[in-house]
Design a protein around this motif. Structure first.
Motif, PDB file in Angstrom:
ATOM      1  N   ALA A 397       2.354  -1.611   8.329  1.00 34.96           N
ATOM      2  CA  ALA A 397       1.326  -2.359   9.054  1.00 34.96           C
ATOM      3  C   ALA A 397      -0.010  -1.709   8.734  1.00 34.96           C
ATOM      4  O   ALA A 397      -0.258  -0.563   9.106  1.00 34.96           O
ATOM      5  CB  ALA A 397       1.595  -2.329  10.555  1.00 34.96           C
ATOM      6  N   VAL A 398      -0.837  -2.416   8.001  1.00 30.59           N
ATOM      7  CA  VAL A 398      -2.100  -1.844   7.526  1.00 30.59           C
ATOM      8  C   VAL A 398      -3.233  -2.280   8.441  1.00 30.59           C
ATOM      9  O   VAL A 398      -3.411  -3.469   8.713  1.00 30.59           O
ATOM     10  CB  VAL A 398      -2.383  -2.280   6.072  1.00 30.59           C
ATOM     11  CG1 VAL A 398      -3.719  -1.729   5.607  1.00 30.59           C
ATOM     12  CG2 VAL A 398      -1.277  -1.790   5.159  1.00 30.59           C
ATOM     13  N   SER A 434     -10.126   0.637  17.019  1.00 30.12           N
ATOM     14  CA  SER A 434      -9.952  -0.579  17.823  1.00 30.12           C
ATOM     15  C   SER A 434      -9.165  -1.660  17.091  1.00 30.12           C
ATOM     16  O   SER A 434      -8.964  -2.740  17.643  1.00 30.12           O
ATOM     17  CB  SER A 434     -11.328  -1.144  18.223  1.00 30.12           C
ATOM     18  OG  SER A 434     -12.094  -0.197  18.921  1.00 30.12           O
ATOM     19  N   THR A 435      -8.748  -1.391  15.860  1.00 30.62           N
ATOM     20  CA  THR A 435      -8.081  -2.411  15.052  1.00 30.62           C
ATOM     21  C   THR A 435      -6.586  -2.432  15.330  1.00 30.62           C
ATOM     22  O   THR A 435      -5.933  -1.392  15.317  1.00 30.62           O
ATOM     23  CB  THR A 435      -8.323  -2.152  13.552  1.00 30.62           C
ATOM     24  OG1 THR A 435      -9.717  -2.024  13.311  1.00 30.62           O
ATOM     25  CG2 THR A 435      -7.777  -3.295  12.719  1.00 30.62           C
ATOM     26  N   ALA A 436      -6.057  -3.612  15.570  1.00 28.80           N
ATOM     27  CA  ALA A 436      -4.618  -3.757  15.810  1.00 28.80           C
ATOM     28  C   ALA A 436      -3.865  -3.640  14.486  1.00 28.80           C
ATOM     29  O   ALA A 436      -4.420  -3.912  13.415  1.00 28.80           O
ATOM     30  CB  ALA A 436      -4.330  -5.110  16.455  1.00 28.80           C
ATOM     31  N   VAL A 440      -7.957  -6.724  10.813  1.00 26.11           N
ATOM     32  CA  VAL A 440      -9.187  -6.329  10.122  1.00 26.11           C
ATOM     33  C   VAL A 440     -10.334  -6.451  11.114  1.00 26.11           C
ATOM     34  O   VAL A 440     -10.436  -7.458  11.824  1.00 26.11           O
ATOM     35  CB  VAL A 440      -9.464  -7.230   8.894  1.00 26.11           C
ATOM     36  CG1 VAL A 440     -10.766  -6.809   8.213  1.00 26.11           C
ATOM     37  CG2 VAL A 440      -8.311  -7.179   7.903  1.00 26.11           C
ATOM     38  N   LEU A 441     -11.191  -5.446  11.170  1.00 26.34           N
ATOM     39  CA  LEU A 441     -12.406  -5.508  11.978  1.00 26.34           C
ATOM     40  C   LEU A 441     -13.609  -5.196  11.104  1.00 26.34           C
ATOM     41  O   LEU A 441     -13.543  -4.353  10.200  1.00 26.34           O
ATOM     42  CB  LEU A 441     -12.347  -4.526  13.157  1.00 26.34           C
ATOM     43  CG  LEU A 441     -11.537  -4.947  14.383  1.00 26.34           C
ATOM     44  CD1 LEU A 441     -11.738  -3.942  15.512  1.00 26.34           C
ATOM     45  CD2 LEU A 441     -11.923  -6.332  14.850  1.00 26.34           C
ATOM     46  N   VAL A 442     -14.725  -5.865  11.389  1.00 27.84           N
ATOM     47  CA  VAL A 442     -15.932  -5.798  10.566  1.00 27.84           C
ATOM     48  C   VAL A 442     -17.108  -5.478  11.482  1.00 27.84           C
ATOM     49  O   VAL A 442     -17.185  -5.976  12.611  1.00 27.84           O
ATOM     50  CB  VAL A 442     -16.147  -7.151   9.845  1.00 27.84           C
ATOM     51  CG1 VAL A 442     -17.492  -7.200   9.159  1.00 27.84           C
ATOM     52  CG2 VAL A 442     -15.031  -7.385   8.831  1.00 27.84           C
ATOM     53  N   CYS A 443     -18.031  -4.651  11.012  1.00 26.86           N
ATOM     54  CA  CYS A 443     -19.193  -4.289  11.820  1.00 26.86           C
ATOM     55  C   CYS A 443     -20.210  -5.433  11.842  1.00 26.86           C
ATOM     56  O   CYS A 443     -20.124  -6.391  11.069  1.00 26.86           O
ATOM     57  CB  CYS A 443     -19.845  -3.010  11.290  1.00 26.86           C
ATOM     58  SG  CYS A 443     -20.818  -3.246   9.783  1.00 26.86           S
ATOM     59  N   ARG A 500       0.959 -14.917  14.106  1.00 27.21           N
ATOM     60  CA  ARG A 500       2.173 -14.385  13.481  1.00 27.21           C
ATOM     61  C   ARG A 500       2.189 -12.868  13.465  1.00 27.21           C
ATOM     62  O   ARG A 500       3.209 -12.240  13.758  1.00 27.21           O
ATOM     63  CB  ARG A 500       2.302 -14.898  12.046  1.00 27.21           C
ATOM     64  CG  ARG A 500       2.640 -16.376  11.915  1.00 27.21           C
ATOM     65  CD  ARG A 500       2.729 -16.771  10.454  1.00 27.21           C
ATOM     66  NE  ARG A 500       3.734 -15.988   9.753  1.00 27.21           N
ATOM     67  CZ  ARG A 500       3.470 -15.162   8.749  1.00 27.21           C
ATOM     68  NH1 ARG A 500       2.243 -14.982   8.315  1.00 27.21           N
ATOM     69  NH2 ARG A 500       4.434 -14.496   8.165  1.00 27.21           N
ATOM     70  N   ARG A 501       1.070 -12.278  13.117  1.00 28.84           N
ATOM     71  CA  ARG A 501       1.026 -10.827  12.932  1.00 28.84           C
ATOM     72  C   ARG A 501       1.050 -10.079  14.258  1.00 28.84           C
ATOM     73  O   ARG A 501       1.623  -9.001  14.359  1.00 28.84           O
ATOM     74  CB  ARG A 501      -0.215 -10.431  12.132  1.00 28.84           C
ATOM     75  CG  ARG A 501      -0.146 -10.853  10.673  1.00 28.84           C
ATOM     76  CD  ARG A 501      -1.399 -10.430   9.915  1.00 28.84           C
ATOM     77  NE  ARG A 501      -1.264 -10.763   8.509  1.00 28.84           N
ATOM     78  CZ  ARG A 501      -0.638 -10.011   7.618  1.00 28.84           C
ATOM     79  NH1 ARG A 501      -0.104  -8.872   7.997  1.00 28.84           N
ATOM     80  NH2 ARG A 501      -0.551 -10.375   6.357  1.00 28.84           N
ATOM     81  N   ARG A 502       0.385 -10.643  15.246  1.00 31.51           N
ATOM     82  CA  ARG A 502       0.238  -9.912  16.505  1.00 31.51           C
ATOM     83  C   ARG A 502       1.261 -10.304  17.569  1.00 31.51           C
ATOM     84  O   ARG A 502       1.307  -9.687  18.629  1.00 31.51           O
ATOM     85  CB  ARG A 502      -1.165 -10.131  17.065  1.00 31.51           C
ATOM     86  CG  ARG A 502      -2.253  -9.581  16.158  1.00 31.51           C
ATOM     87  CD  ARG A 502      -3.557  -9.497  16.903  1.00 31.51           C
ATOM     88  NE  ARG A 502      -4.602  -8.922  16.081  1.00 31.51           N
ATOM     89  CZ  ARG A 502      -5.810  -8.605  16.526  1.00 31.51           C
ATOM     90  NH1 ARG A 502      -6.102  -8.825  17.797  1.00 31.51           N
ATOM     91  NH2 ARG A 502      -6.709  -8.086  15.735  1.00 31.51           N
ATOM     92  N   ASN A 503       2.053 -11.351  17.283  1.00 37.11           N
ATOM     93  CA  ASN A 503       3.008 -11.829  18.293  1.00 37.11           C
ATOM     94  C   ASN A 503       2.302 -12.121  19.612  1.00 37.11           C
ATOM     95  O   ASN A 503       2.779 -11.745  20.692  1.00 37.11           O
ATOM     96  CB  ASN A 503       4.122 -10.804  18.509  1.00 37.11           C
ATOM     97  CG  ASN A 503       5.251 -10.984  17.529  1.00 37.11           C
ATOM     98  OD1 ASN A 503       5.306 -11.971  16.795  1.00 37.11           O
ATOM     99  ND2 ASN A 503       6.147 -10.028  17.472  1.00 37.11           N
TER     100      ASN A 503
END
Length: 712
Positions: A397-398, A434-436, A440-443, A500-503
């Motif tokens: 899980a990246v 803070s990224t699950a 992906v999180l972006v500033c 799908r990824r986070r259920n």
């Protein structure tokens, strides 16, 4: 922060007024979007009256910016879409004066003018009276811009110490070096300068003690050894290497420079090499390159393995994840600067490296975000170890963060730049926290620079970052053509992937004309995405009734009938048998199955509207989604009764964490009935469709049955 007019301080009242002015000053002569200002002033939760409070603060600031004695205004706060522009002469901001002085000092340092460089840098550092905007920091302000300013100040100190050590002022600066090194344990260049100053002051034991403390701090806190330069300096002190001595400048000749742990300026008298480097090798190496500061976009990715990964294959799993991450960064024109364990750092926009020929600099943010999305899409579908076919799959899980900011690094001709420091790395680390998994999180800065090519989920972005849903096919960074080309389709695909990824369930409301060419084309495009997914996604459709009919029973009944395989011509007995088989296949043949069948069957055959029927339907959908990802589509929601609206509105909040995407298609009249529909929630998104048909939309006579016929 202080404002001075004719030598007298101008009173600034209120934290929000001071914070708004401070943020605008950090971005002077730039347009700052209102949304960005709001996030800067309220970093946790934005109150409903935030815009009004910001407007009041702006009005107060404008009253302060009165014309000076000459009658000409010295500054102006202008309203400039999409926000505000603080226009003023840069000479009136002490931070800009500091930056100009440090730039001049570094130029003198590079030219070997040590004394002039020391004077310029000392003058710049003398402007400081504490941390930048310390009054706001005390109130809880944490802006990335302030971290970048502090980094700039520390780099100026290090350059100044280099110049003063080259001038033989080691005795004078030992105290300053000790105080600063105490507060900045990870800065190896600073500790190296302290070691040299102590050694030249006859304090060899203290110099070696600095190395021991630095070594222990790096190993204990970060798990890394000191860099090659610091280790070499330690050896030279142990050996009393003559290269560390500072020969006096005879006959007016300039003194020699110090061995610089940041790539300091070369010694003019040693053929372009530093004095220490000249003494270390009889075969002179290439001239060292001075550090450079550049504005870049960084991608920081880290791979985590689930508990099911066998320990004997963990190393191979990590290598595979890092290799896949590196491949995607390089595919989009980035440079992989470093990899430590499962963590990989990619840089986009470093001068002269990485970007394809002819790629404009402003594309760095777009390419970086597209690379992060491609990394996300490689996992878990590409997580199996290719070297061991049929073996236990590696579940990687990246988590990926993308930020734009300043980077200080040493350029290398045939290798990626050697990273020294930079606020952009700190920003990536904060986002990564803070990224699950799989996210992906972006500033903010990257978000604003890439919005023309990337679609973001503004409704479901967690605090501190923006979540990209996908890249537009017409964007400059798109790796290849795709079908659709609609921003709305990218949003739907991204939300489906997120579910799908986070259920985690999510509600999407499409406001448009059900059955129109645009709505039908959008659903067909989503259907193509569903067909291409490696994990099977089930799609259940609650179709709209004939005109004037009530949608409540027919919508939910058609969903239950579709899953159970009940045809319109089936008898009650046949329908009950098919439903029983479907329910028992989900939950087994126990009391729960009997309860579900007893309440779902009346819903299917005689439109039962009881609370128990709705409860059973919610449980039924949850069990289906627990087996495999589920899309539930309901049309004509604006014509539904209040019971169905309550059911759909609360569905994603009341089910367990399962991959469930609920899509409600409705006319805009829905918002007149329910003004707060889907607002203020991280698990809900509303998309308003343009009534005009897209250029490649199907003909207008395509009905909603076209989309329904394509569902699995």
């Amino acid at each position: 922060m202080e404002v001075v007019d004719d030598g007298l301080p101008v009173p600034l009242r209120g934290v929000k007024q001071r914070a708004a002015l401070g943020f605008l000053l950090l971005h002077a002569n730039e347009v700052v979007a209102t949304s960005r200002l709001l996030r800067a002033l309220w970093q946790q939760t934005t109150p409903p009256t935030a815009r009004k409070m910001l407007q009041n603060a702006v009005a107060d600031i404008r009253r302060l910016l009165v014309p000076g004695p000459s009658g000409a205004p010295t500054a102006a706060l202008l309203t400039h879409a999409p926000g505000y522009l603080l226009h003023l002469d840069a000479d009136r901001i002490d931070l800009r004066r500091f930056e100009r002085l440090t730039s001049r000092g570094r130029s003198e340092l590079a030219a070997g003018a040590w004394r002039s460089a020391a004077r310029s840098l000392r003058e710049a550092l003398g402007m400081w009276r504490g941390a930048a905007l310390a009054d706001l920091v005390e109130k809880g302000i944490r802006w990335p811009e302030l971290a970048a300013v502090q980094e700039h100040r520390l780099a100026a100190f290090e350059d100044c110490f280099d110049a003063e050590l080259a001038c033989g002022r080691h005795h004078e600066i030992v105290g300053d070096l000790e105080a600063l090194a105490e507060t900045e344990p990870p800065r190896e260049r600073l500790h190296g300068q302290l070691m040299v100053a102590l050694y030249r002051s006859g304090r060899q034991t203290d110099a070696l003690g600095v190395y021991r403390r630095t070594h222990a701090a790096l190993v204990d806190d970060l798990g890394i050894e000191p860099g090659r330069e610091l280790r070499e300096l330690h050896r030279m002190i142990l050996d009393h290497d003559p290269a560390l001595d500072l020969p006096p400048g005879d006959n007016g000749a300039p003194p020699r420079p110090l061995l610089s742990l940041g790539g300091g300026p070369p010694d003019p008298g040693s053929g372009g090499r530093s004095h220490a480097a000249a003494a270390l090798s009889s075969d002179p190496p290439p001239a060292p390159t001075a550090p450079q500061r550049a504005r870049v976009t960084a991608v920081l990715a880290t791979a985590g393995l689930n508990d099911g990964t066998p320990l004997d294959r963990a190393e191979a799993a990590c290598r595979h994840a890092v290799a896949a991450t590196r491949a995607e960064i390089e595919r989009f024109g980035g440079v992989v600067a470093d990899s430590v364990g499962p963590m990989t750092l990619g840089v986009f926009g470093w001068p002269g490296r990485g970007a394809p020929t002819g790629t404009p600099a402003q594309d760095d943010a777009e390419r970086a975000v597209c690379a992060a999305l491609a990394i996300r899409d490689r996992f878990p579908a590409a997580a199996a170890d290719p070297a061991t076919p049929g073996a236990h799959p590696v579940r990687a899980a990246v988590r990926t963060a993308v930020a734009t900011g300043d980077l200080l690094a040493v350029p290398r001709a045939d290798a990626p730049p050697r990273i020294i420091s930079g606020g952009v790395i700190d920003a990536c680390l904060r986002l990564l926290a803070s990224t699950a998994p799989g996210g992906v999180l972006v500033c903010d800065t990257t978000n604003e620079a890439s919005r023309q090519a990337v679609v973001y989920c503004s409704d479901c972005a967690p605090a501190g970052g923006w979540e990209p849903l996908g890249a537009l096919p017409e964007g400059r960074c798109a790796p290849g053509p795709e079908g659709g080309g609609e921003r709305e389709l990218v949003v739907l695909r991204g939300l489906l992937e997120r579910v799908r990824r986070r259920n985690r369930p999510h509600l999407v409301t499409l406001l448009g004309e059900p059955g129109s060419a645009r709505t039908t084309g959008l659903m067909l495009g989503l259907q193509q995405s569903v067909d291409a997914l490696p994990t099977v996604v089930r799609c259940l459709w609650g179709g709209g009734p004939a005109s004037g009919a009530d949608t409540a029973p027919s919508a939910l009944a058609s969903i239950a009938r579709a899953y159970a395989g009940v045809a319109d011509t089936d008898t009650r007995e046949a329908a009950e048998g098919r439903l029983a088989d479907a329910v028992r296949g989900l939950v087994g043949a126990g009391d729960l199955a009997a309860w579900l069948i007893s309440h779902l069957l009346p819903l299917m055959v005689r439109d039962d509207r009881s609370p128990e029927a709705y409860k059973a339907m919610r449980w039924f959908l949850e069990e289906i989604a627990a087996q495999r990802p589920l899309i539930v589509v309901i049309e004509d929601l604006d014509r539904a009764d209040d019971d169905l609206l309550e059911f759909i509105g609360d569905l994603v909040e009341r089910v367990s964490p399962v991959p469930l995407l609920v899509m409600a298609i409705a006319r805009p009249e829905l918002l007149r009935r329910r003004p707060g529909w889907g607002t203020g929630r991280f698990d809900a998104t509303t998309i308003t469709l343009d009534p005009a048909d897209p250029p490649d939309a199907p003909a207008q006579d395509h009905s909603r049955e076209t989309a329904r016929a394509a569902r699995p």
